[in-house]
Structure formats: structure tokens, C-alpha cells
Enzyme design. Structure first.
Site, mmCIF file in Angstrom:
data_model
loop_
_atom_site.group_PDB
_atom_site.id
_atom_site.type_symbol
_atom_site.label_atom_id
_atom_site.label_comp_id
_atom_site.label_asym_id
_atom_site.label_seq_id
_atom_site.Cartn_x
_atom_site.Cartn_y
_atom_site.Cartn_z
ATOM 1 C CB THR A 59 -0.896 0.070 1.253
ATOM 2 O OG1 THR A 59 -0.030 0.085 2.393
ATOM 3 C CG2 THR A 59 -1.830 -1.092 1.343
ATOM 4 C CD GLU B 33 -5.018 -1.560 2.930
ATOM 5 O OE1 GLU B 33 -5.505 -1.089 1.878
ATOM 6 O OE2 GLU B 33 -4.242 -0.924 3.657
ATOM 7 C CE LYS C 178 -15.456 17.027 14.659
ATOM 8 N NZ LYS C 178 -15.274 16.156 15.770
ATOM 9 C CD1 TRP D 181 -16.123 16.613 11.473
ATOM 10 C CD2 TRP D 181 -16.767 14.643 10.652
ATOM 11 N NE1 TRP D 181 -15.596 15.629 12.284
ATOM 12 C CE2 TRP D 181 -15.985 14.413 11.792
ATOM 13 C CE3 TRP D 181 -17.284 13.549 9.977
ATOM 14 C CZ2 TRP D 181 -15.695 13.149 12.271
ATOM 15 C CZ3 TRP D 181 -17.001 12.279 10.435
ATOM 16 C CH2 TRP D 181 -16.218 12.080 11.573
HETATM 17 P P1 AMP Z 1 -5.420 2.383 -2.508
HETATM 18 O O1 AMP Z 1 -5.281 1.349 -1.473
HETATM 19 O O2 AMP Z 1 -4.129 3.043 -2.868
HETATM 20 O O3 AMP Z 1 -6.142 1.879 -3.717
HETATM 21 O O4 AMP Z 1 -6.306 3.541 -1.901
HETATM 22 C C1 AMP Z 1 -7.553 3.281 -1.337
HETATM 23 C C2 AMP Z 1 -8.195 4.580 -0.932
HETATM 24 O O5 AMP Z 1 -8.514 5.370 -2.087
HETATM 25 C C3 AMP Z 1 -9.525 4.407 -0.237
HETATM 26 O O6 AMP Z 1 -9.370 4.064 1.114
HETATM 27 C C4 AMP Z 1 -10.153 5.782 -0.445
HETATM 28 O O7 AMP Z 1 -9.639 6.720 0.474
HETATM 29 C C5 AMP Z 1 -9.661 6.155 -1.828
HETATM 30 N N1 AMP Z 1 -10.699 5.858 -2.821
HETATM 31 C C6 AMP Z 1 -10.780 4.796 -3.637
HETATM 32 N N2 AMP Z 1 -11.865 4.893 -4.432
HETATM 33 C C7 AMP Z 1 -12.494 6.040 -4.099
HETATM 34 C C8 AMP Z 1 -13.681 6.708 -4.539
HETATM 35 N N3 AMP Z 1 -14.441 6.237 -5.510
HETATM 36 N N4 AMP Z 1 -14.023 7.861 -3.924
HETATM 37 C C9 AMP Z 1 -13.265 8.377 -2.934
HETATM 38 N N5 AMP Z 1 -12.142 7.818 -2.490
HETATM 39 C C10 AMP Z 1 -11.761 6.666 -3.061
#
Ligand code: AMP
Length: 547
Positions: free
Chosen positions: A186, A331, A444, A449
Site C-alpha cells: 500500500t 486491502e 472540522k 465536519w
Molecule cells: P489504494 O489502497 O491506494 O487503492 O487507496 C484506497 C483509498 O482510495 C480508499 O481508502 C479511499 O480513500 C480512496 N478511494 C478509492 N476509491 C475512491 C472513490 N471512488 N471515492 C473516494 N475515495 C476513493
């Protein structure tokens, strides 16, 4: 009493075996690093995946040994997906956009034994190989005549000569479906990177789920272009779901610009594409000035970051393409929710339907989710209550590779374990999730929020705005107030006052940002997400307006 059905472990090799037997003639088309277009079929891919498996045996790799890739989306990478995992080794897809120090760190942490790389990444390999003692073999994904002389990389072989020496016959082994199949680190902004270690079972179940009509809706009628990289969460599982459904696959290789993607979509009659918003922005940026339309594209799944409403509207209204907004994370293999309407919602008018389409969507069977308050109490599904989003399911991590970071799960009052996503959102009565923020980006103000995603979406709807990032700034009275950093579109202008006026009527008055800061670029991370930590650092001397 046990059921009397046949016992067959869910293994990744079964996907390519199925594709070969039942959809063997279906094409896989790739734009190559070499610049040309390569075409072959699932049958050819299956044969070469078996040669990869034999080649790994010949290197003496043991069960669960890690084989890393630094590669674009292409047919050789696809063969590695199956040859490596199918033979019981673990495919470690490395994101080439990471810093060389990070790449060396994760290759060592994963204890990679082999590194297969596209020639575009030769400089990266040259920069890291001396720091990666576990890697014994380097395979350049090219023909022998393209292998660079004097590269300085030890034990370097061309992929084509590596597999050419191998038999095309191979019996895929049968083993426990819970065995590890692939891994992805990640892109966390704090601490060491952590790896999600997928299993054959989790990846196969995810492949089934991803193909469902209310998820990616993949079928043998489709021609699918995954722009989302195979080095990031297995290209959202598309290489697996494609083999399961027998759709035509079209790989973009290294050419990710709008013109190249558009050309490929048209020549290969692509019906379905998947990618993050920044890539689609480039595509739309190419279509509009050149007055182009899609002749075959019907649907696109957009996720990875919030998809701006303006993008959903442009695809739908200007090009007749349905946008499926998706949410997930490394994850989660990665799919968690997808936004498709329910039967009853088809009767709603276009504006009401659009409001739903902007949300991240409904949970897929296999994923359960809930939002909780600070004390861990579940919040109502009323579309208003915000809370930390927790998930559970068979393709969601239980722990990270080598136990990095300790136990990530939390127990609820019933003793059930949930994975905290780090996202904050609402869930409405119909079960539609809306992500409002990463928990660390929440703003905040006066105890309330403000959703930075909402503030960004409004700015992005302005024609002069190419990109927007909203962050909170310390405020003596309200604790924090939002400001929005904006990158203007080339050749277009807008003033601070005009943009602030643009917010009026689109959100509550107290949520309108206090200021607009124009910047040349918003810092992006290795997976194309905005790096707000870095943006905040860049703005550390910024002072909020006093009036
Ligand atoms: P990653 O593990 O690098 O794919 O990142 C995952 C994170 O990307 C998630 O926990 C979200 O914070 C963000 N994310 C993924 N898809 C979306 C979406 N459609 N809208 C908003 N945030 C997203």
C-alpha cells in the site's frame, strides 16, 4: 452431514485453463513498449503461462517464493499473472512510480527472488539492483535482440529466450486455495509500506464478484481496456475476471495519454474501460477540442479517488457512456462498492438519478460495511450521519505480510472483527455509501465536519479548473477552515472572487472555502492520488484571509 459436491480448490490456474478451453480463440491485444500492437489469444497466453511456470521450476523457485514485476499492462505481464501464481509462487507487482529507495525497501521486505521488468524501467532496475540481495534473476520483458548490452544488471535474461527454452506442457499443481497468490504494497503516507497478501481463494472469489452485473458487469460480449495498472491491486482484478468471462482484453502498455487511449478504444472496439479520474480527465481533454466521439464505448468504471460529478456528467451527457463509480482499496483486492441503480430508482428523474450516481455505491455480496462513531457504535443509514467506515469479507485483509503494523482489525460489541478503512462516509437507507474524506483529511469547522471531496467536486465543475484539492487551515475561532488549492486549465482563467462566488447555492454558506490558492500542480502519490500531506507542507506559510 456434508454436502456431496466435488471438492475443487479455487485456484488462479483454473481461470486460465477455463479461458483456454472455452474461449481460446478470444483476442488479447497489447500496445507494447516496443511501440507496435501485439495480438494473440487466450489459447496462446495459456501456452506461454505454462512456459513461465516451467521456467520458474528450472530456476529452482520453491512454493510461495516471490516473483516481482515492474511492468505496464501487457500480454507478458498477463502471462506472469498466471504462470507465477498458477505454479504456486507469489506475484509481487511493484509500482514503478515509487521512489527507488521505496522499491528497494519493498523488494527486500518481500524477499523477491526474480524481477521481471519492462525495458522502460531499466534505469530503475539499474538504480536498485545492488541494494536487492535476494533478487537472483532479472528478466527483461523483451526479445533477445532488444536486450541492452552492458546494462550492468546481473543475471539478466530476455523473457522471450527465458520461456522459449521451456516446454509448453505443464500440469498446474493443486494446493490449498488459501495459499498466497500475489501481493501489493500500500502507498501509506506514514510508516513503512505494508503488503496485502492475496490468496487464490480471495482472488478467485473477487473475480466472480467483479464480473457480476451490478459490479463491473463483464461478459464475453465485451472488449475491455483496463487502464488501471496491473501493478496496482491487480488492475482491480480485471485480468482474472477477463479470463473467467472470456471478454476480449485490450492492454494500453506504456501509452497512457488521451490520444493513444482513444485510438486503441476505437480500433479495438472497446466497450468497457476502467481507470482513475486523472486518466479519464486526459481522455476527455483529448476528445473535446478534437470533436471526437466514442463509437463503441458503453461503460466505464471509475474509482481510486472520488470521481468528480462533472466527469460523470460529461461521459453520460456528451458521450453516452455510463460511469460506474467504484470504491475500494488495496486491502480489499480492491472492490468494495459500485454504484448501480436499483429497479425503483429507474423511475427517478435524471437529476435525482445523477445524485445517486455520484455516490460510491452499494456493497458487493462478499463485502459487509458499517459506519461507526468515535466510540465504535454503529451509526444509522440515513445518508446524513458521518462515521468511520469498517468492512469485512473474504477478500479483505486479515493482517499484513509479516505482521507489519500489528493486528489491523478491530472487534465490535459482538466480537466480530472489522477492518477500519481509514475512510469516512455516510450510508443512505438504500445502502449507498458516500465517501466524504480520508479520516486524516477531515476538516472540522466549529465542531461540524466539512467534506473536502464535496468542496473539490464543486470547484472541478468550473470550466477553468483542471484540478482542486481542499485542505483545512488552523483558525483561531472555528478550529479549522477549508481552503481550496486549484490548478487552472491551460489557457483559461478565473479569479479567487469568481470561484468563491461559484460555490454560492451549491453548498451551505459556512462550508464555502475561505480562500482559493492557485498552484501549478497538486502533488500526487504513486497511485495518482492527491498527497494532501505534501500540499499542507507546501502551504505551511499560508495565512487565512482575516476578513
Ligand atoms: P489504494 O489502497 O491506494 O487503492 O487507496 C484506497 C483509498 O482510495 C480508499 O481508502 C479511499 O480513500 C480512496 N478511494 C478509492 N476509491 C475512491 C472513490 N471512488 N471515492 C473516494 N475515495 C476513493
Amino acid at each position: 452431514m456434508l454436502g456431496l459436491m466435488q471438492e475443487q480448490p479455487l485456484l488462479i490456474s483454473s481461470l486460465i485453463e477455463f479461458a483456454e478451453r472455452h474461449n481460446g480463440e478470444v483476442e488479447i491485444v497489447s500496445r507494447r513498449v516496443e511501440g507496435d500492437i501485439h495480438r494473440y489469444t487466450y489459447r496462446d497466453a495459456a501456452v506461454r503461462a505454462r512456459q513461465v511456470a516451467n521456467a520458474l521450476d528450472a530456476l529452482g523457485l520453491a512454493f510461495s517464493d516471490r516473483v516481482a514485476t515492474l511492468a505496464w499492462n501487457g500480454y507478458r505481464h498477463f502471462e506472469l499473472y498466471y504462470g507465477v501464481s498458477g505454479s504456486g509462487r507469489v506475484l509481487h507487482t511493484i509500482n514503478p512510480r515509487l521512489h527507488p529507495d521505496q522499491i528497494a525497501w519493498i523488494a527486500n521486505h518481500a524477499e523477491d527472488q526474480v524481477l521481471c521488468f519492462d525495458l522502460s524501467f531499466l534505469p530503475l532496475v539499474q538504480a536498485v539492483h545492488s541494494r536487492c540481495p535476494t533478487i537472483k534473476h532479472y528478466i527483461a520483458l523483451c526479445a533477445p535482440d532488444k536486450l541492452p548490452a552492458d546494462s550492468g544488471v546481473p543475471n539478466l535474461t530476455s523473457y522471450e529466450s527465458w520461456i522459449a527454452a521451456q516446454s509448453t506442457q505443464y500440469q498446474w499443481p493443486t494446493f490449498d486455495e488459501n495459499s498466497a497468490s500475489s501481493m501489493c504494497y500500500t502507498s501509506g503516507t506514514t510508516g513503512n509500506p505494508k503488503a496485502a497478501l492475496y490468496s487464490h481463494r480471495s482472488s478467485t472469489l473477487h473475480a466472480y464478484a467483479a464480473a457480476l452485473p451490478d459490479v463491473m458487469c463483464l461478459s464475453a460480449r465485451d472488449s475491455v481496456l483496463p487502464v488501471v495498472p496491473m501493478f496496482h491491486v491487480n488492475a482491480w482484478g480485471i485480468p482474472y475476471s477477463a479470463a473467467l468471462t472470456g471478454c476480449k482484453l485490450v492492454f494500453p502498455g506504456p501509452a497512457m495519454d488521451g490520444k493513444s487511449i482513444y485510438e486503441l478504444m476505437e480500433t479495438e472496439r472497446v466497450t468497457y474501460a476502467a481507470g482513475v479520474p486523472t486518466v479519464w480527465q486526459m481522455l476527455l481533454g483529448h476528445l473535446k477540442p478534437n470533436n471526437l466521439k466514442f463509437s463503441t464505448l458503453k461503460r466505464t468504471v471509475i474509482g481510486g479517488s472520488a470521481c468528480p460529478p462533472a466527469m460523470i456528467a460529461a461521459f453520460q451527457n456528451d458521450y453516452g457512456v455510463e460511469v460506474l463509480h467504484a470504491w475500494g482499496m488495496t486491502e480489499m483486492s480492491p472492490l468494495g462498492t459500485l454504484c448501480t441503480l436499483k429497479n425503483r430508482q429507474l423511475a427517478l428523474n435524471a437529476d435525482e438519478q445523477m445524485k445517486i450516481r455520484l455516490k460510491q455505491g452499494r456493497a458487493i455480496y462478499g463485502v459487509d460495511m458499517k459506519i461507526v462513531d468515535d466510540a465504535g457504535r454503529e451509526l444509522p443509514w440515513d445518508g446524513k450521519a458521518y462515521g468511520d467506515l469498517l468492512v469485512k469479507g473474504p477478500w479483505i485483509v486479515r493482517e499484513y505480510f509479516k505482521g507489519e503494523g500489528g493486528n489491523p482489525l478491530i472487534k465490535d460489541e459482538h466480537g466480530v472483527q472489522w477492518f477500519p478503512t481509514g475512510d469516512v462516509g455516510t450510508i443512505d437507507a438504500d445502502g449507498f455509501l458516500q465517501i466524504t474524506d480520508r479520516s486524516k483529511d477531515v476538516i472540522k469547522s466549529g465542531g461540524e465536519w466539512i467534506s473536502s471531496i464535496e468542496i473539490e467536486n464543486i470547484a472541478m465543475a468550473h470550466p477553468a479548473v483542471a484540478m482542486a484539492a481542499c485542505v483545512g487551515m488552523a483558525h483561531p475561532k472555528w478550529d479549522e477552515r477549508p481552503i481550496v488549492a486549484v490548478v487552472k486549465r491551460v489557457g483559461m482563467d478565473v479569479s479567487v472572487a469568481e470561484l468563491l462566488k461559484f460555490y454560492e447555492g451549491k453548498t451551505a454558506k459556512w462550508q464555502i472555502p475561505d480562500d482559493v490558492v492557485f498552484v501549478d500542480a497538486i502533488p500526487l502519490g504513486a497511485t495518482g492520488k492527491m498527497l494532501k500531506t505534501r500540499l499542507r507542507e507546501q502551504l505551511k506559510d499560508y495565512k487565512l484571509p482575516t476578513t
